[in-house]
Design a protein around this motif. Structure first.
Motif, mmCIF file in Angstrom:
data_model
loop_
_atom_site.group_PDB
_atom_site.id
_atom_site.type_symbol
_atom_site.label_atom_id
_atom_site.label_comp_id
_atom_site.label_asym_id
_atom_site.label_seq_id
_atom_site.Cartn_x
_atom_site.Cartn_y
_atom_site.Cartn_z
ATOM 1 N N TYR A 128 37.158 -69.525 -24.829
ATOM 2 C CA TYR A 128 38.163 -68.833 -25.774
ATOM 3 C C TYR A 128 38.735 -69.137 -26.647
ATOM 4 N N LEU A 129 39.198 -70.321 -27.081
ATOM 5 C CA LEU A 129 39.633 -71.415 -28.043
ATOM 6 C C LEU A 129 39.705 -70.783 -29.697
ATOM 7 N N ARG A 130 38.261 -70.110 -29.367
ATOM 8 C CA ARG A 130 37.848 -69.376 -31.363
ATOM 9 C C ARG A 130 39.251 -68.105 -31.010
ATOM 10 N N ASN A 131 39.535 -67.193 -30.383
ATOM 11 C CA ASN A 131 40.134 -65.997 -30.640
ATOM 12 C C ASN A 131 41.449 -66.339 -29.793
ATOM 13 N N GLU A 132 41.429 -67.669 -29.142
ATOM 14 C CA GLU A 132 43.444 -67.824 -28.573
ATOM 15 C C GLU A 132 44.746 -66.506 -29.359
ATOM 16 N N HIS A 133 44.259 -66.888 -30.875
ATOM 17 C CA HIS A 133 45.742 -66.906 -31.346
ATOM 18 C C HIS A 133 45.483 -65.227 -31.581
ATOM 19 N N ILE A 134 44.089 -64.234 -31.104
ATOM 20 C CA ILE A 134 44.555 -63.100 -31.199
ATOM 21 C C ILE A 134 45.009 -62.528 -29.378
ATOM 22 N N CYS A 135 44.122 -63.245 -28.855
ATOM 23 C CA CYS A 135 44.057 -63.096 -27.604
ATOM 24 C C CYS A 135 45.441 -63.272 -26.780
ATOM 25 N N GLY A 136 46.374 -64.001 -26.659
ATOM 26 C CA GLY A 136 47.474 -64.882 -26.695
ATOM 27 C C GLY A 136 47.242 -65.875 -26.092
ATOM 28 N N ARG A 137 47.200 -66.615 -25.426
ATOM 29 C CA ARG A 137 47.519 -68.238 -24.411
ATOM 30 C C ARG A 137 48.719 -69.075 -24.282
ATOM 31 N N PRO A 138 48.499 -67.922 -22.582
ATOM 32 C CA PRO A 138 50.336 -67.880 -22.251
ATOM 33 C C PRO A 138 49.866 -69.604 -21.407
ATOM 34 N N LEU A 139 50.972 -70.830 -21.363
ATOM 35 C CA LEU A 139 51.200 -71.823 -21.375
ATOM 36 C C LEU A 139 52.156 -72.064 -19.918
ATOM 37 N N GLY A 140 52.742 -72.064 -20.627
ATOM 38 C CA GLY A 140 54.042 -72.649 -19.793
ATOM 39 C C GLY A 140 54.617 -71.185 -18.375
ATOM 40 N N LEU A 141 55.149 -71.387 -17.496
ATOM 41 C CA LEU A 141 55.662 -69.895 -17.237
ATOM 42 C C LEU A 141 57.693 -70.846 -16.334
ATOM 43 N N ARG A 142 58.077 -69.560 -16.073
ATOM 44 C CA ARG A 142 58.819 -69.963 -15.207
ATOM 45 C C ARG A 142 60.262 -68.539 -15.283
ATOM 46 N N PHE A 143 59.841 -69.085 -13.829
ATOM 47 C CA PHE A 143 61.250 -67.324 -13.491
ATOM 48 C C PHE A 143 62.503 -67.453 -13.643
ATOM 49 N N ASP A 144 62.855 -66.400 -14.284
ATOM 50 C CA ASP A 144 64.735 -66.252 -14.070
ATOM 51 C C ASP A 144 65.273 -66.025 -12.643
ATOM 52 N N LYS A 145 65.591 -67.108 -11.352
ATOM 53 C CA LYS A 145 65.974 -66.350 -10.582
ATOM 54 C C LYS A 145 66.853 -65.273 -10.093
ATOM 55 N N ARG A 146 67.578 -65.627 -11.327
ATOM 56 C CA ARG A 146 69.356 -64.525 -11.563
ATOM 57 C C ARG A 146 68.422 -62.846 -11.264
ATOM 58 N N THR A 147 67.466 -62.657 -12.746
ATOM 59 C CA THR A 147 67.114 -61.248 -12.656
ATOM 60 C C THR A 147 65.806 -60.994 -12.498
ATOM 61 N N GLY A 148 64.825 -62.313 -12.362
ATOM 62 C CA GLY A 148 63.398 -62.058 -11.268
ATOM 63 C C GLY A 148 62.193 -61.460 -12.368
ATOM 64 N N ASP A 149 62.520 -61.853 -14.545
ATOM 65 C CA ASP A 149 62.447 -61.622 -14.967
ATOM 66 C C ASP A 149 61.397 -62.707 -15.250
ATOM 67 N N LEU A 150 59.843 -62.522 -15.948
ATOM 68 C CA LEU A 150 59.345 -64.092 -16.628
ATOM 69 C C LEU A 150 59.559 -64.604 -17.934
#
Length: 395
Positions: A128-150
């Motif tokens: 996927y490297l070739r098209n990552e800048h188009i499709c996106g590449r989510p790396l770090g993930l964290r949830f806000d414990k107060r709101t449930g937002d990611l």
């Protein structure tokens, strides 16, 4: 007076000059930096491998890990659980964030609206490297414990947020102090909603991460996002490949990984040292993400252990430039960099920075590479940007 050489000497001289000419011209673009005319090799001041003592895991404990979701996920770097304990959630190589609902993986979020056929399934995470800048590449993930937002650190799309119901994530910031984010990597969220995150380089994108590693580029930054002002500010600049970031249990500091140097650095948020940073621990290898457990300890995922080849290359940028100009592919250079074989390695540090646990798969039989370690309910969830599964180790 004429000079005469033996046939052997003449042949060696001819081969040497031919190799030098080939490397200077690189007519077939075989060298690892052929597409990077402005490539610069920087010195990386890192200790020798023998100067960072550590106790090996002779049992190769990580070989006892369970392999889950084989071929169902590609490159699951970060593993997260929501405030209700559901999950895991993980970002994958095609740009999606997936959610395990207990029976199967479902689409939870996207970081790019450009979901075309180029983002369709491929045989490996690197495909996927070739098209990552188009499709996106989510790396770090964290949830806000107060709101449930990611909150999502996407390598190309910057820092984003999506609500508890998922969907297309909303960009929060794509630049800091007038400089665009080049390689957004990881994040953590303070109790007041402040987000601390890393930008690994403003010179190299993630799809060129091998060249970033080879260069020792020092344009990385550690940043703070203010949710009220809706702006990002630079806390630490000129960092060589900053990566994982995690806030201490008491909130007095956060640690971030210096990938090239192989260290955990501490940035003080409170007290007399607030606004300053120091070395928290020198690591036995080169790190990716770091995560704080319920006891305030820090789990660090290491891509590889220290070795003398990478040390010599780090301290000698001119030699590194010469080696990189040889007709050798970037992948082979990377294999030398990691010691010629995969090596799964995770370490745990106390809140004071003392090494307290080492878990390995030194042969890469089961856990070949680890990007993140998330501890939950007596288990370690091991993600990797390179693997096509999630590994789980029982503590």
């Amino acid at each position: 007076m004429a000079l005469f050489f033996s046939p052997l000497t003449s042949a060696l001289l001819f081969l040497t000059l031919s190799l030098a000419l080939y490397c200077s011209i690189d007519p077939f673009h075989h060298c690892a930096i052929s597409d990077f005319p402005n490539f610069i090799a920087h010195e990386v001041v890192s200790p020798r491998p023998d100067q960072v003592p550590w106790e090996r895991d002779s049992q190769n404990s990580l070989q006892g890990s369970k392999i889950l979701f084989q071929d169902q996920v590609q490159g699951p770097e970060s593993v997260a659980f929501d405030p209700l304990g559901r999950g895991p959630y993980t970002g994958v190589a095609d740009g999606r964030v997936l959610f395990w609902n207990g029976e199967n993986w479902t689409n939870f979020a996207y970081t790019s609206s450009n979901r075309t056929e180029i983002c369709d399934p491929k045989p490996s995470a690197l495909s996927y490297l070739r098209n990552e800048h188009i499709c996106g590449r989510p790396l770090g993930l964290r949830f806000d414990k107060r709101t449930g937002d990611l909150y999502i650190a996407d390598a190309y799309m910057g820092l984003l947020k999506v609500g508890p119901e998922g969907g297309l994530a909303t960009p929060l910031v794509t630049e800091a102090e007038g400089v665009p984010l080049g390689f957004t990597n990881d994040l953590d969220i303070d109790d007041d909603g402040t987000v601390y995150f890393t930008d690994s380089s403003i010179s190299y994108q993630r799809r060129n991460f091998l060249q970033l590693v080879f260069s020792g580029d020092n344009t990385g930054r550690v940043l703070k996002y203010d949710p009220i002002a809706k702006k990002a500010a630079v806390l630490v600049s000129d960092v060589q490949f900053p990566n994982g970031v995690s806030i201490s249990k008491d909130g007095s500091f956060f640690v971030f990984c210096e990938g090239d140097i192989g260290s955990l650095r501490r940035y003080w948020l409170k007290g007399e040292k607030a606004g300053t940073s120091d070395v928290f621990a020198m690591l036995p290898g080169h790190p990716d993400n770091v995560r704080t457990n319920k006891d305030g300890e820090f789990w660090v995922a290491l891509h590889c252990r220290r070795n003398y080849y990478s040390y010599i290359m780090a301290r000698n940028p001119k030699l590194r430039m010469f080696i990189l100009r040889l007709p050798i592919t970037a992948r082979i250079h990377y294999m030398f960099q990691i010691g010629m074989k995969p090596h799964g390695l995770v370490v745990k540090y106390s809140p004071e920075g003392k090494l307290v646990k080492v878990l390995e798969d030194s042969e890469g039989k089961v856990v070949r590479s680890v990007s993140e370690v998330e501890e939950k309910d007596g288990k370690l969830w091991l993600g990797s940007v390179l693997m096509n599964f999630v590994a789980v180790y029982d503590l």
